[in-house]
Design an enzyme around this catalytic site. Structure first.
Site, PDB file in Angstrom:
ATOM      1  N   TRP A  38       0.811  -1.212   0.000  1.00 38.95           N
ATOM      2  CA  TRP A  38       0.000   0.000   0.000  1.00 38.95           C
ATOM      3  C   TRP A  38       0.851   1.273   0.000  1.00 38.95           C
ATOM      4  O   TRP A  38       1.895   1.342   0.648  1.00 38.95           O
ATOM      5  CB  TRP A  38      -0.894  -0.008   1.237  1.00 38.95           C
ATOM      6  CG  TRP A  38      -1.655   1.270   1.463  1.00 38.95           C
ATOM      7  CD1 TRP A  38      -1.219   2.387   2.121  1.00 38.95           C
ATOM      8  CD2 TRP A  38      -2.981   1.567   1.025  1.00 38.95           C
ATOM      9  NE1 TRP A  38      -2.193   3.357   2.117  1.00 38.95           N
ATOM     10  CE2 TRP A  38      -3.295   2.877   1.451  1.00 38.95           C
ATOM     11  CE3 TRP A  38      -3.953   0.847   0.320  1.00 38.95           C
ATOM     12  CZ2 TRP A  38      -4.521   3.492   1.199  1.00 38.95           C
ATOM     13  CZ3 TRP A  38      -5.176   1.444   0.062  1.00 38.95           C
ATOM     14  CH2 TRP A  38      -5.451   2.748   0.501  1.00 38.95           C
ATOM     15  N   ASN A  40       0.024   5.753   0.096  1.00 34.39           N
ATOM     16  CA  ASN A  40      -0.859   6.907  -0.065  1.00 34.39           C
ATOM     17  C   ASN A  40      -0.065   8.201   0.050  1.00 34.39           C
ATOM     18  O   ASN A  40       0.904   8.353  -0.701  1.00 34.39           O
ATOM     19  CB  ASN A  40      -2.111   6.837   0.827  1.00 34.39           C
ATOM     20  CG  ASN A  40      -1.907   6.802   2.313  1.00 34.39           C
ATOM     21  OD1 ASN A  40      -1.487   5.782   2.855  1.00 34.39           O
ATOM     22  ND2 ASN A  40      -2.234   7.880   3.011  1.00 34.39           N
ATOM     23  N   ASP A  41      -0.393   9.129   0.908  1.00 35.08           N
ATOM     24  CA  ASP A  41       0.102  10.506   0.847  1.00 35.08           C
ATOM     25  C   ASP A  41       1.610  10.622   0.615  1.00 35.08           C
ATOM     26  O   ASP A  41       2.405   9.978   1.303  1.00 35.08           O
ATOM     27  CB  ASP A  41      -0.181  11.224   2.164  1.00 35.08           C
ATOM     28  CG  ASP A  41      -1.641  11.246   2.545  1.00 35.08           C
ATOM     29  OD1 ASP A  41      -2.464  10.690   1.802  1.00 35.08           O
ATOM     30  OD2 ASP A  41      -1.956  11.821   3.599  1.00 35.08           O
ATOM     31  N   SER A  98       1.618  11.546   8.165  1.00 33.18           N
ATOM     32  CA  SER A  98       2.220  12.463   7.190  1.00 33.18           C
ATOM     33  C   SER A  98       3.046  13.568   7.847  1.00 33.18           C
ATOM     34  O   SER A  98       2.861  13.905   9.017  1.00 33.18           O
ATOM     35  CB  SER A  98       1.125  13.095   6.329  1.00 33.18           C
ATOM     36  OG  SER A  98       0.456  12.114   5.575  1.00 33.18           O
ATOM     37  N   GLU A 223      -6.545  18.411   5.643  1.00 38.53           N
ATOM     38  CA  GLU A 223      -5.327  17.623   5.796  1.00 38.53           C
ATOM     39  C   GLU A 223      -4.202  18.187   4.936  1.00 38.53           C
ATOM     40  O   GLU A 223      -4.417  18.987   4.028  1.00 38.53           O
ATOM     41  CB  GLU A 223      -5.586  16.164   5.405  1.00 38.53           C
ATOM     42  CG  GLU A 223      -6.600  15.479   6.305  1.00 38.53           C
ATOM     43  CD  GLU A 223      -6.603  13.976   6.113  1.00 38.53           C
ATOM     44  OE1 GLU A 223      -6.545  13.268   7.134  1.00 38.53           O
ATOM     45  OE2 GLU A 223      -6.658  13.513   4.958  1.00 38.53           O
ATOM     46  N   TRP A 322     -10.106   8.529  -1.408  1.00 43.46           N
ATOM     47  CA  TRP A 322     -10.433   7.681  -0.263  1.00 43.46           C
ATOM     48  C   TRP A 322     -11.773   6.977  -0.418  1.00 43.46           C
ATOM     49  O   TRP A 322     -12.034   5.980   0.267  1.00 43.46           O
ATOM     50  CB  TRP A 322     -10.422   8.501   1.023  1.00 43.46           C
ATOM     51  CG  TRP A 322      -9.050   8.716   1.579  1.00 43.46           C
ATOM     52  CD1 TRP A 322      -8.380   9.907   1.691  1.00 43.46           C
ATOM     53  CD2 TRP A 322      -8.165   7.723   2.107  1.00 43.46           C
ATOM     54  NE1 TRP A 322      -7.139   9.710   2.241  1.00 43.46           N
ATOM     55  CE2 TRP A 322      -6.981   8.375   2.521  1.00 43.46           C
ATOM     56  CE3 TRP A 322      -8.259   6.341   2.272  1.00 43.46           C
ATOM     57  CZ2 TRP A 322      -5.909   7.698   3.083  1.00 43.46           C
ATOM     58  CZ3 TRP A 322      -7.180   5.661   2.839  1.00 43.46           C
ATOM     59  CH2 TRP A 322      -6.025   6.335   3.236  1.00 43.46           C
TER      60      TRP A 322
END
Length: 532
Positions: A38, A40-41, A98, A223, A322
């Site tokens: 996985w 993400n950010d 993050s 965010e 998301w």
């Protein structure tokens, strides 16, 4: 760093290096994805000694969200990425959410040694149930003395704790201005839709400066903020500050999104000049009036590189949403980054100041295979540009085009004068019943990206969609630059004044392209397709 409601944070059982690599037909060629598991950010974007560092949210032990750690990749040119070992792993007490990385040349933090200034990562500690402060989010430090290859957590963590469950995503930069010279942190109280600003002399002790928000889009958690100056049209005397605020849900196209404000920053307060609505909004009726980095479904958590060469401001976003990120039909890996984009500010004839975005181009240079088309009428119907079977130019182009082998990745540049035609546009990744439609409606001046027949769409009820953005013609002309990859379409209209980014999951054989017009009066002024 949005947390899925069902996610459980646990310790990493094994290193990423021990996991086998895998790929499938949706693996992008030019968009970074982790070899396994996985992603993400994007986090900790920084340029140092000729190398771009991309850190990112990563699960080293599975292709679903969890075990949040910082993955790491490096590149000399923002196009060719080499995956590095996991940089900052989670443990039993904290997940690594993050944040950002700064180069500390004067060793203000004291983490360096004589002749070896440190890199310092500022990240969110998301404390697990095993921690005495479970459920809390606070800001912590790690440092590296070998240009980001290994990291040591600071023994005094956390360095900034508001006793909050939703205080996260610190972006740190060096401020030098009339108010002084110091480090500035922009972080969020996510559920309050507020950006909080702090200052520090040493990255360890932080003093509150001010807050901004709620304002404009507030339909979800704020965010991954970013705050930076840009000269309008390259004029230093006309410099504005840009505040990027990502939010989920509540994006312009549904689910995740990235909005921005422009204004001033005096070292203490950010003052927006583009606020449309203040406070928490009861509905989304003003959404089109806000400034968005991207009007597509799949551009989120966008942040910029610290210390990019030449003072350029270069961003990368997570190319996902998301709403369905955990369901995308990839195998063994999940999640990819957008192409890197250089952002600039420009002043419109109306006087407003907006961002312009330009992708870092994988298809430049003389070795690109090209199909080119000069000026001619675009009659009603469809004109094949590339057919999946042969890869050559289709009917209707005469001898003006040069064949190119079919592939998923390509760049398309086109300038069209719609004239009296009702619609004009491109059919992308065509094959059998599959197609992604990029269309311009002359009556509404709307550019739309339709992926309802793009391939695999049934994996989530919210995936099949049509995104759109208002795009005025310029001298009667529509200019488009389209980047295709194995699972994505990124559209830059009118030289990057409007952008649409969507994931698509077509069959491997769906590599055709076509121009189309509905009605008479359209004209193609130029078309150029490049592949490698």
């Amino acid at each position: 760093m949005n947390v899925p409601a069902s996610a459980v944070v646990s310790a990493v059982p094994e290193s990423a290096a021990s996991l086998p690599l895998s790929s499938d037909l949706f693996r992008p060629e030019w968009h970074y994805s982790a070899g396994k598991n996985w992603l993400n950010d994007p986090n900790g974007l920084i340029h140092l000694n000729g190398t771009y560092h991309l850190f990112y949210q990563h699960n080293p032990s599975g292709d679903a969200w969890g075990n949040m750690s910082w993955g790491h990749a490096t590149s000399p040119d923002l196009l060719h990425w080499e995956e590095q070992p996991v940089a900052i792993p989670c443990d039993g007490n904290e997940a690594i959410f993050s944040g950002s990385v700064v180069f500390d040349p004067d060793n203000t933090s004291g983490f360096g040694t004589p002749g070896t200034p440190p890199l310092v990562a500022v990240y969110t500690s998301a404390y697990t149930d095993a921690s005495p402060v479970r459920g809390r989010q606070a800001q912590s430090l790690a440092f590296s003395l070998d240009q980001g290859q290994t990291w040591t957590k600071y023994a005094g963590n956390p360095v900034l704790d508001r006793a909050s469950a939703n205080f996260r995503d610190p972006k740190v930069f060096r401020y030098d201005g009339p108010a002084g010279s110091y480090w500035v942190m922009a972080a969020v109280e996510a559920t309050d839709c507020v950006v909080v600003l702090y200052r520090s002399a040493d990255l360890k002790d932080w003093e509150y400066l001010s807050s901004f928000g709620p304002a404009n889009a507030t339909g979800g958690d704020w965010e991954c903020p970013d705050l930076f100056p840009l000269a309008v049209d390259g004029r230093p005397a006309d410099t504005k500050w840009v505040l990027v605020v990502n939010l989920n849900p509540g994006g312009i196209a549904g689910g995740s999104g990235a909005q921005y404000f422009t204004g001033t920053f005096d070292g203490v307060h950010f003052r927006s000049e583009t606020t449309v609505t203040e406070g928490l909004q009861p509905d989304g009726s003003r959404m089109p009036d806000y400034a968005w980095l991207d009007r597509g479904r799949d551009y989120y958590a966008a942040v910029s590189f610290n210390d990019a060469p030449g003072g350029r401001r270069i961003t990368i976003g997570w190319m996902n949403n998301w709403d369905y990120a955990g369901k995308t039909p990839t195998k063994g890996w999940r999640g990819a980054m957008s192409l890197a984009r250089e952002v600039t500010l420009t002043r419109l004839p109306s006087g407003g100041v907006v961002l312009r975005q330009a992708a870092i181009d994988p298809f430049g240079g003389p070795d690109a295979r090209r199909i080119s088309l000069g000026s001619r009428e675009l009659h009603p119907g469809t004109v094949d540009l590339v057919t999946p079977e042969s890869g050559a130019a289709g009917g209707g182009l005469g001898g003006a085009a040069v064949g190119a082998a079919p592939s998923a990745a390509a760049r398309i540049d086109v300038a069209i004068e719609p004239g009296t035609a009702a619609k004009v546009g491109l059919l992308l990744r065509t094959g059998g019943a599959e197609r992604t439609v990029l269309a311009y409606d002359t009556a509404t001046s709307r550019l739309s990206l339709d992926r309802r027949e793009s391939g695999a769409v049934e994996f989530h009820e919210n995936f099949a969609s049509v995104e759109h953005v208002h795009v005025p013609l310029d001298g009667g002309r529509l200019r488009l630059q389209v980047y295709l990859d194995a699972c994505s379409v990124e559209v830059f209209a009118q030289d990057g004044l409007a952008v649409l980014t969507d994931l698509v999951f077509p069959a491997e054989s769906s590599t055709g392209m076509a121009l189309f017009a509905e009605g008479h009066g359209a004209r193609v002024r130029m078309l150029d397709i490049r592949r490698r």
